[in-house]
Each structure stands twice: as structure tokens, then as C-alpha cells.
Enzyme design. Structure first.
Site, PDB file in Angstrom:
ATOM      1  N   ARG A  69     -41.085  -3.902  18.837  1.00 11.59           N
ATOM      2  CA  ARG A  69     -40.611  -5.324  18.687  1.00 11.59           C
ATOM      3  C   ARG A  69     -41.725  -5.973  18.203  1.00 11.59           C
ATOM      4  O   ARG A  69     -43.400  -5.782  18.700  1.00 11.59           O
ATOM      5  CB  ARG A  69     -40.734  -6.233  19.950  1.00 11.59           C
ATOM      6  CG  ARG A  69     -40.547  -7.402  20.490  1.00 11.59           C
ATOM      7  CD  ARG A  69     -39.027  -7.632  20.284  1.00 11.59           C
ATOM      8  NE  ARG A  69     -38.816  -9.445  20.659  1.00 11.59           N
ATOM      9  CZ  ARG A  69     -38.668 -10.016  20.211  1.00 11.59           C
ATOM     10  NH1 ARG A  69     -37.345  -9.919  19.454  1.00 11.59           N
ATOM     11  NH2 ARG A  69     -38.433 -11.271  20.011  1.00 11.59           N
ATOM     12  N   LYS A 125     -38.627   9.278  11.681  1.00 16.56           N
ATOM     13  CA  LYS A 125     -38.149  10.453  11.480  1.00 16.56           C
ATOM     14  C   LYS A 125     -37.975  11.503  11.134  1.00 16.56           C
ATOM     15  O   LYS A 125     -37.610  12.133   9.500  1.00 16.56           O
ATOM     16  CB  LYS A 125     -36.618  10.255  11.763  1.00 16.56           C
ATOM     17  CG  LYS A 125     -36.187  11.507  12.977  1.00 16.56           C
ATOM     18  CD  LYS A 125     -34.930  11.217  13.681  1.00 16.56           C
ATOM     19  CE  LYS A 125     -34.116  11.541  14.262  1.00 16.56           C
ATOM     20  NZ  LYS A 125     -33.108  11.826  15.397  1.00 16.56           N
ATOM     21  N   ARG A 132     -27.782  12.690  17.590  1.00 16.03           N
ATOM     22  CA  ARG A 132     -27.432  11.566  18.531  1.00 16.03           C
ATOM     23  C   ARG A 132     -26.620  10.548  18.633  1.00 16.03           C
ATOM     24  O   ARG A 132     -26.644   9.965  17.476  1.00 16.03           O
ATOM     25  CB  ARG A 132     -28.551  11.594  19.286  1.00 16.03           C
ATOM     26  CG  ARG A 132     -29.623  12.542  19.896  1.00 16.03           C
ATOM     27  CD  ARG A 132     -30.765  11.956  20.890  1.00 16.03           C
ATOM     28  NE  ARG A 132     -30.196  10.806  21.576  1.00 16.03           N
ATOM     29  CZ  ARG A 132     -31.441   9.658  21.147  1.00 16.03           C
ATOM     30  NH1 ARG A 132     -31.809   9.926  20.206  1.00 16.03           N
ATOM     31  NH2 ARG A 132     -30.811   8.812  21.865  1.00 16.03           N
TER      32      ARG A 132
HETATM   33  C1  BTN Z   1     -30.927  13.065  16.361  1.00 13.77           C
HETATM   34  O1  BTN Z   1     -30.238  12.964  16.191  1.00 13.77           O
HETATM   35  O2  BTN Z   1     -31.983  13.195  16.379  1.00 13.77           O
HETATM   36  C2  BTN Z   1     -30.469  15.288  16.901  1.00 13.77           C
HETATM   37  C3  BTN Z   1     -30.652  15.721  15.686  1.00 13.77           C
HETATM   38  C4  BTN Z   1     -29.770  17.042  16.486  1.00 13.77           C
HETATM   39  C5  BTN Z   1     -29.817  17.591  14.531  1.00 13.77           C
HETATM   40  C6  BTN Z   1     -29.539  19.786  14.861  1.00 13.77           C
HETATM   41  S1  BTN Z   1     -29.110  20.400  13.312  1.00 13.77           S
HETATM   42  C7  BTN Z   1     -28.634  21.689  14.441  1.00 13.77           C
HETATM   43  C8  BTN Z   1     -27.881  21.396  15.423  1.00 13.77           C
HETATM   44  N1  BTN Z   1     -26.501  21.056  15.125  1.00 13.77           N
HETATM   45  C9  BTN Z   1     -25.946  19.946  15.033  1.00 13.77           C
HETATM   46  O3  BTN Z   1     -24.959  20.170  14.417  1.00 13.77           O
HETATM   47  N2  BTN Z   1     -26.990  19.461  15.521  1.00 13.77           N
HETATM   48  C10 BTN Z   1     -28.150  19.936  16.100  1.00 13.77           C
END
Ligand code: BTN
Length: 246
Positions: free
Chosen positions: A243, A108, A43
């Protein structure tokens, strides 16, 4: 209806793979899994780092009659589906961080990325990507710029990726079907119960704005509800962090 199932040794990104095939008749319900991604996407323009052959990297395609406005709610519902799959796998206690990070003890563990093609009035073609950290090697770990963990650390055991991927795909398919019928309303309580930041003071970075407030929940569209001195406001995007009270 079962779509096409593709397992790749390496691809750019499983989301990109399905997006490129979104016009195909077999798109609805199709799945792409990969052992490695050359340009895995996270993201907010981030790279998704995953040590090859040790993680779950998958995407599922779905066609909705409605327009792309559903994406925000859908991506939250996907977080609930992912936590449920982890529970079935034997990892209870994973939580969510708005909008859809899956956390284990504030680190995460997994993430969801939703891509969409479509007209405002519909239909929309959704590619929902999931990355679960199974095991991250030290070289890759050095490139991750946020607190993270992996299932190997959480369970102390090698990860059964086949079983986990099957559970995730089953939960995602079920989530899509329920969402098409009932929308985010069917997932809202479950999402809020698992939100690790519920009722806590957070800092929200939304573009150049910084807002400090207390998390009150989410609205019908998946926007984050924050209370500050001016009252409750809804935010559709941004990144939250805790925070600490001084
Ligand atoms: C995030 O940033 O939290 C989202 C991560 C999503 C990763 C997955 S791996 C499979 C699919 N292909 C990608 O390029 N991204 C998602």
C-alpha cells in the site's frame, strides 16, 4: 530414507504426479522433476507458466504423523528452504512475500505449492511443489499476470538447473526433518528476517474483504499479523500487496 526419484520430459503437473502415487510405499521422500508441465499449478488456482527445458519444476512427497493443520506453517518453512538454496546457488538477497512467494527486487522469482491428503488427526501426506523461473521466453512471459523475473536475468548467466535442483532438494529434505521435530518455530525468525513486507503498510485481499494494515510478522501457525486501528489481527489466507503511502 530415500524415496523414488522420477525425471519426466513432460507431465501434467509434478504435484499431481506424486499425489496420484501417494498411497505407494515409496511415497515418503519421493521426488518428481519435469522439463515441462501441461497444466502446471500455482497458488490460488493460478496456472504456473514455465518455458520447457529452462526452469526448475519439482515436487517432493513427505508423510507426517500429524494432521493437515501443519500445511500453513510448512509452506512458510518451505519458502525459507528455497531462499537458502538460492543463496547456496549464488543468489543472495532473495526475499519472501507472505505466505511463500520468493521475490527478487519485488518481482516473483519462485513459488511453492503445498497439496495435502489426510485425516484431521493424522497422518498427512504432503506434496510440496517448487517452481523456479530459470528463463521465461517472451511467448510465455506474455501470459504471466504478475511482476516476475528469472534467474537468467538476475545472474546474467545460463542457469545450472541440475545444481540448483540438487540444492533445493537437499534444503527441502532438511526442512521436512526439522519441521517434523520442531515445527514452524524453527523457521519463524529466518522467515521474518527475509519478509520483504515486514513493517510495511499493505492491502490484504481475503475473499471479498480488504484490510489495510501494517505487517507485524507471523504467528505460530504461519498466519499473517496485521495491525490496523482495531489492533492486531491474524489472517490465515489472502493475498497482500504494498500500500503506497499517498
Ligand atoms: C505459486 O503460485 O507461487 C506456486 C507455484 C508452484 C509451481 C510448482 S512447479 C512444480 C509443481 N507442480 C505444479 O503443478 N506446481 C508446482
Amino acid at each position: 530414507m530415500r524415496g523414488r526419484f522420477t525425471l519426466l520430459e513432460e507431465t501434467d503437473s509434478t504435484n499431481a504426479y506424486l499425489l496420484e502415487r501417494s498411497a505407494a510405499a515409496s511415497f515418503h521422500g519421493s521426488v518428481c522433476l519435469a522439463e515441462a508441465q501441461a497444466h502446471g499449478r500455482g497458488r490460488r488456482g493460478r496456472q504456473w507458466i514455465a518455458t520447457p527445458y529452462h526452469n526448475v519444476l519439482l515436487s517432493m512427497g513427505w508423510r507426517f504423523a500429524s494432521g493437515p493443520g501443519i500445511v500453513a506453517g510448512l509452506s512458510l518453512a518451505a519458502g525459507v528452504a528455497l531462499v537458502r538454496a538460492l543463496e547456496e546457488y549464488g543468489v543472495p538477497g532473495a526475499g519472501l512475500k507472505w505466505p511463500n512467494d520468493v521475490l527478487w527486487e519485488d518481482k516473483k522469482l519462485a513459488g511453492v505449492l503445498v497439496d495435502v491428503h489426510g485425516e484431521a488427526t493424522g497422518p498427512s501426506l504432503i506434496v510440496l511443489g517448487v517452481g523456479v523461473n530459470g528463463y521465461i521466453g517472451s511467448h510465455d512471459a506474455a501470459q504471466i499476470d504478475q511482476p516476475w523475473t528469472d534467474l537468467h536475468t538476475v545472474t546474467g548467466k545460463p542457469v545450472d538447473r541440475n545444481r540448483l535442483a540438487a540444492l533445493i532438494l537437499r534444503e527441502l529434505r532438511h526442512m521436512f526433518e526439522v519441521f517434523a521435530d520442531k515445527g514452524l518455530a524453527a523457521f519463524r525468525d529466518a522467515w521474518q528476517r527475509r519478509h520483504q513486507y515486514h513493517g510495511r503498510r499493505v492491502r490484504l485481499l481475503a475473499g471479498s474483504r480488504e484490510i489495510i494494515g501494517t505487517v507485524e510478522g507471523i504467528d505460530d501457525h504461519g498466519a499473517l499479523l496485521l495491525r490496523d486501528a482495531r489492533g492486531v489481527q491474524a489472517f490465515h489466507s489472502g493475498e497482500i500487496s504494498l500500500r503506497r503511502v499517498a
